[in-house]
Write a protein that holds these residues in place. Structure first.
Motif, PDB file in Angstrom:
ATOM      1  N   ASN A 184      57.990  47.366  35.702  1.00 18.86           N
ATOM      2  CA  ASN A 184      59.213  47.934  36.257  1.00 18.86           C
ATOM      3  C   ASN A 184      60.320  47.706  35.230  1.00 18.86           C
ATOM      4  OD1 ASN A 184      61.783  48.095  37.611  1.00 18.86           O
ATOM      5  ND2 ASN A 184      60.764  47.855  39.575  1.00 18.86           N
ATOM      6  N   PRO A 185      60.998  48.771  34.774  1.00 19.94           N
ATOM      7  CA  PRO A 185      62.021  48.629  33.731  1.00 19.94           C
ATOM      8  C   PRO A 185      63.101  47.598  34.051  1.00 19.94           C
ATOM      9  CG  PRO A 185      61.567  50.941  34.153  1.00 19.94           C
ATOM     10  CD  PRO A 185      60.844  50.169  35.217  1.00 19.94           C
ATOM     11  N   PHE A 186      63.430  47.462  35.337  1.00 20.41           N
ATOM     12  CA  PHE A 186      64.463  46.503  35.728  1.00 20.41           C
ATOM     13  C   PHE A 186      64.071  45.083  35.325  1.00 20.41           C
ATOM     14  CE2 PHE A 186      66.207  43.424  38.726  1.00 20.41           C
ATOM     15  CZ  PHE A 186      67.558  43.710  38.674  1.00 20.41           C
ATOM     16  N   PHE A 187      62.830  44.710  35.635  1.00 22.12           N
ATOM     17  CA  PHE A 187      62.389  43.339  35.354  1.00 22.12           C
ATOM     18  C   PHE A 187      62.067  43.124  33.876  1.00 22.12           C
ATOM     19  CE2 PHE A 187      61.436  43.780  39.948  1.00 22.12           C
ATOM     20  CZ  PHE A 187      62.343  42.833  40.389  1.00 22.12           C
ATOM     21  N   VAL A 188      61.734  44.203  33.173  1.00 22.22           N
ATOM     22  CA  VAL A 188      61.565  44.100  31.724  1.00 22.22           C
ATOM     23  C   VAL A 188      62.913  43.751  31.094  1.00 22.22           C
ATOM     24  CG1 VAL A 188      61.041  45.368  29.608  1.00 22.22           C
ATOM     25  CG2 VAL A 188      59.595  45.681  31.629  1.00 22.22           C
ATOM     26  N   THR A 189      63.959  44.463  31.502  1.00 26.21           N
ATOM     27  CA  THR A 189      65.303  44.200  30.982  1.00 26.21           C
ATOM     28  C   THR A 189      65.773  42.802  31.366  1.00 26.21           C
ATOM     29  OG1 THR A 189      65.848  46.550  31.147  1.00 26.21           O
ATOM     30  CG2 THR A 189      67.693  45.033  30.948  1.00 26.21           C
ATOM     31  N   LEU A 190      65.484  42.400  32.597  1.00 28.95           N
ATOM     32  CA  LEU A 190      65.868  41.067  33.076  1.00 28.95           C
ATOM     33  C   LEU A 190      65.210  39.981  32.207  1.00 28.95           C
ATOM     34  CD1 LEU A 190      66.089  39.977  36.786  1.00 28.95           C
ATOM     35  CD2 LEU A 190      65.097  38.469  35.084  1.00 28.95           C
ATOM     36  N   SER A 191      63.903  40.118  31.956  1.00 28.60           N
ATOM     37  CA  SER A 191      63.193  39.107  31.164  1.00 28.60           C
ATOM     38  C   SER A 191      63.661  39.112  29.713  1.00 28.60           C
ATOM     39  CB  SER A 191      61.679  39.325  31.244  1.00 28.60           C
ATOM     40  OG  SER A 191      61.313  40.574  30.700  1.00 28.60           O
ATOM     41  N   GLU A 192      63.987  40.296  29.177  1.00 24.98           N
ATOM     42  CA  GLU A 192      64.507  40.372  27.810  1.00 24.98           C
ATOM     43  C   GLU A 192      65.854  39.672  27.694  1.00 24.98           C
ATOM     44  OE1 GLU A 192      62.387  44.583  26.374  1.00 24.98           O
ATOM     45  OE2 GLU A 192      64.457  44.571  27.074  1.00 24.98           O
ATOM     46  N   GLY A 193      66.684  39.812  28.726  1.00 27.86           N
ATOM     47  CA  GLY A 193      67.965  39.115  28.742  1.00 27.86           C
ATOM     48  C   GLY A 193      67.770  37.605  28.740  1.00 27.86           C
ATOM     49  N   ALA A 194      66.782  37.152  29.524  1.00 33.37           N
ATOM     50  CA  ALA A 194      66.484  35.711  29.591  1.00 33.37           C
ATOM     51  C   ALA A 194      65.965  35.197  28.252  1.00 33.37           C
ATOM     52  CB  ALA A 194      65.460  35.456  30.694  1.00 33.37           C
ATOM     53  N   GLU A 195      65.079  35.963  27.624  1.00 31.45           N
ATOM     54  CA  GLU A 195      64.508  35.545  26.337  1.00 31.45           C
ATOM     55  C   GLU A 195      65.576  35.482  25.251  1.00 31.45           C
ATOM     56  OE1 GLU A 195      59.911  37.171  26.546  1.00 31.45           O
ATOM     57  OE2 GLU A 195      61.522  38.630  26.285  1.00 31.45           O
ATOM     58  N   ALA A 196      66.481  36.473  25.242  1.00 32.76           N
ATOM     59  CA  ALA A 196      67.544  36.493  24.234  1.00 32.76           C
ATOM     60  C   ALA A 196      68.472  35.291  24.391  1.00 32.76           C
ATOM     61  CB  ALA A 196      68.338  37.797  24.338  1.00 32.76           C
ATOM     62  N   LYS A 197      68.823  34.970  25.635  1.00 37.23           N
ATOM     63  CA  LYS A 197      69.718  33.838  25.882  1.00 37.23           C
ATOM     64  C   LYS A 197      69.033  32.513  25.532  1.00 37.23           C
ATOM     65  CE  LYS A 197      73.296  33.838  27.082  1.00 37.23           C
ATOM     66  NZ  LYS A 197      74.588  33.680  26.343  1.00 37.23           N
ATOM     67  N   ALA A 198      67.745  32.395  25.845  1.00 34.12           N
ATOM     68  CA  ALA A 198      67.005  31.169  25.510  1.00 34.12           C
ATOM     69  C   ALA A 198      66.996  30.962  23.991  1.00 34.12           C
ATOM     70  CB  ALA A 198      65.578  31.256  26.045  1.00 34.12           C
ATOM     71  N   LYS A 199      66.774  32.040  23.255  1.00 31.48           N
ATOM     72  CA  LYS A 199      66.772  31.954  21.784  1.00 31.48           C
ATOM     73  C   LYS A 199      68.141  31.523  21.272  1.00 31.48           C
ATOM     74  CE  LYS A 199      65.631  34.627  17.645  1.00 31.48           C
ATOM     75  NZ  LYS A 199      65.177  35.955  17.130  1.00 31.48           N
ATOM     76  N   GLU A 200      69.182  32.101  21.866  1.00 33.06           N
ATOM     77  CA  GLU A 200      70.554  31.766  21.473  1.00 33.06           C
ATOM     78  C   GLU A 200      70.857  30.287  21.707  1.00 33.06           C
ATOM     79  OE1 GLU A 200      74.935  32.529  23.375  1.00 33.06           O
ATOM     80  OE2 GLU A 200      73.601  34.268  23.298  1.00 33.06           O
ATOM     81  N   LEU A 201      70.345  29.747  22.821  1.00 31.76           N
ATOM     82  CA  LEU A 201      70.616  28.347  23.168  1.00 31.76           C
ATOM     83  C   LEU A 201      69.606  27.381  22.553  1.00 31.76           C
ATOM     84  CD1 LEU A 201      71.597  28.759  26.942  1.00 31.76           C
ATOM     85  CD2 LEU A 201      73.107  28.535  24.962  1.00 31.76           C
ATOM     86  N   GLY A 202      68.616  27.919  21.857  1.00 26.35           N
ATOM     87  CA  GLY A 202      67.637  27.054  21.196  1.00 26.35           C
ATOM     88  C   GLY A 202      66.540  26.528  22.101  1.00 26.35           C
ATOM     89  N   ALA A 203      66.406  27.112  23.297  1.00 31.35           N
ATOM     90  CA  ALA A 203      65.349  26.692  24.222  1.00 31.35           C
ATOM     91  C   ALA A 203      64.112  27.573  24.034  1.00 31.35           C
ATOM     92  CB  ALA A 203      65.832  26.783  25.664  1.00 31.35           C
ATOM     93  N   THR A 204      62.969  27.088  24.495  1.00 29.21           N
ATOM     94  CA  THR A 204      61.733  27.863  24.456  1.00 29.21           C
ATOM     95  C   THR A 204      61.460  28.401  25.850  1.00 29.21           C
ATOM     96  OG1 THR A 204      60.828  26.445  22.716  1.00 29.21           O
ATOM     97  CG2 THR A 204      59.264  27.789  23.953  1.00 29.21           C
ATOM     98  N   ILE A 205      61.149  29.699  25.966  1.00 33.39           N
ATOM     99  CA  ILE A 205      60.860  30.273  27.279  1.00 33.39           C
ATOM    100  C   ILE A 205      59.511  30.976  27.264  1.00 33.39           C
ATOM    101  CG2 ILE A 205      62.079  32.451  26.804  1.00 33.39           C
ATOM    102  CD1 ILE A 205      63.002  32.355  29.798  1.00 33.39           C
TER     103      ILE A 205
END
Length: 307
Positions: free
Chosen positions: A52-73
């Motif tokens: 579902n495109p909605f949840f793909v975008t949601l997970s991409e947002g989470a992955e981008a923020k985790a990378k920015e904060l230096g966390a592993t997701i």
């Protein structure tokens, strides 16, 4: 003279040795002082479906923020299967993640998985859909009830008081489906004639099939509210194939839906900003792991996208 020369050489060697021992310690200290918050955190994220495109975008947002904060997701796809989601969460627990974010397939069924994480002392954050039980640090989502009301009011404005309408419902048991329906029916109960109400499980293909069936039994329908854009777009295909002029309002503002609005095919959709939901969830996760206080419920703003 020889004794003096040897003494000077010995002193020089001792000074050089002391300097070489000191340097590594200094560098190590400097490197350690540069570590960022979140750098060592491992976050598990169980998503209801990546189909579902909605949840793909949601997970991409989470992955981008985790990378920015230096966390592993680590993102895992439950494939809209509550049993698989429970198994996925158990796997994340066994991997020893520091926190688990869950976007439930079913709000009731996910309770056992949340409780398993609780027993393992792993904090849980729910995303977009809530859990009916277990202990949760925070819930990050749009106000689905308010969004349902917004959709109902807009549909009423377009089709008029007393018009026959249909409601395509999401996955039974999902809090988003329940809440969006609740908001919509607050408006529809007194102002619209809901002649058909059927689940299409948040799926485009099912939305098409369900809408075809609804049209056969209810030829005078003037409007449709679908609990998400995938079902709305499926319903739109069925309506267009039947050569009818029926107003359709969706929910999520996916790229395909916004394009359909711009083309004048879809009347409107409620923008839920999935990328921002994912980003906000990871921010809350890192704050919680840092020992900071996190609000029990963090709303993400909504807006109506219309022609």
């Amino acid at each position: 003279m020889k004794k003096t020369f040897l003494l000077l050489v010995l002193i020089a060697m001792m000074i050089l040795a002391a300097c070489s021992m000191e340097a590594p310690g200094s560098e190590s200290e400097d490197a350690g002082s540069g570590s960022e918050s979140g750098g060592d955190y491992k976050i598990g994220f169980s998503v209801s479906t990546l189909n579902n495109p909605f949840f793909v975008t949601l997970s991409e947002g989470a992955e981008a923020k985790a990378k920015e904060l230096g966390a592993t997701i680590s993102v895992v796809d439950a494939q809209d299967d509550a049993a698989k989601q429970a198994s996925d969460v158990e796997d994340l627990i066994q991997q020893g993640v520091d926190l688990i974010m869950i976007n439930p397939v079913d709000s009731e069924a996910v309770t056992a998985a949340v409780e398993s994480a609780n027993s393992a002392d792993i904090p849980v954050i729910t995303v977009d859909r809530s859990a009916a039980g277990g202990e949760v640090v925070s819930h990050i989502a749009s106000d689905n009830v308010a969004g349902g009301e917004m959709a109902g009011e807009y549909l009423l404005e377009l089709v008029g008081d007393g018009a026959q309408v249909a409601e395509l419902e999401g996955v039974p048991g999902a809090s988003a489906a329940r809440e969006r329906g609740e908001g919509f029916n607050k408006v529809a109960a007194d102002s619209l004639d809901v002649v058909a109400k059927q689940t299409a499980n948040f799926d485009r293909a099912e939305g098409l099939t369900v809408m075809e069936n609804i049209l056969q039994g209810n030829p005078d329908i003037k409007g449709v509210f679908a609990h998400n854009d995938e079902m709305a777009l499926g319903a739109l295909e069925a309506i267009e194939a039947a050569g009818k002029d029926i107003t359709v309002v969706g929910f999520d503002a996916t790229d395909d839906a916004v394009k359909a609005v711009e083309e004048g095919r879809l009347a409107g959709t409620i923008a839920q900003k999935p990328e921002l939901i994912g980003q906000t969830a990871v921010e809350a996760a890192v704050k919680s792991l840092d020992g900071e206080e996190v609000e029990a419920s963090i709303p993400v703003e909504l807006e109506l996208v219309k022609q």
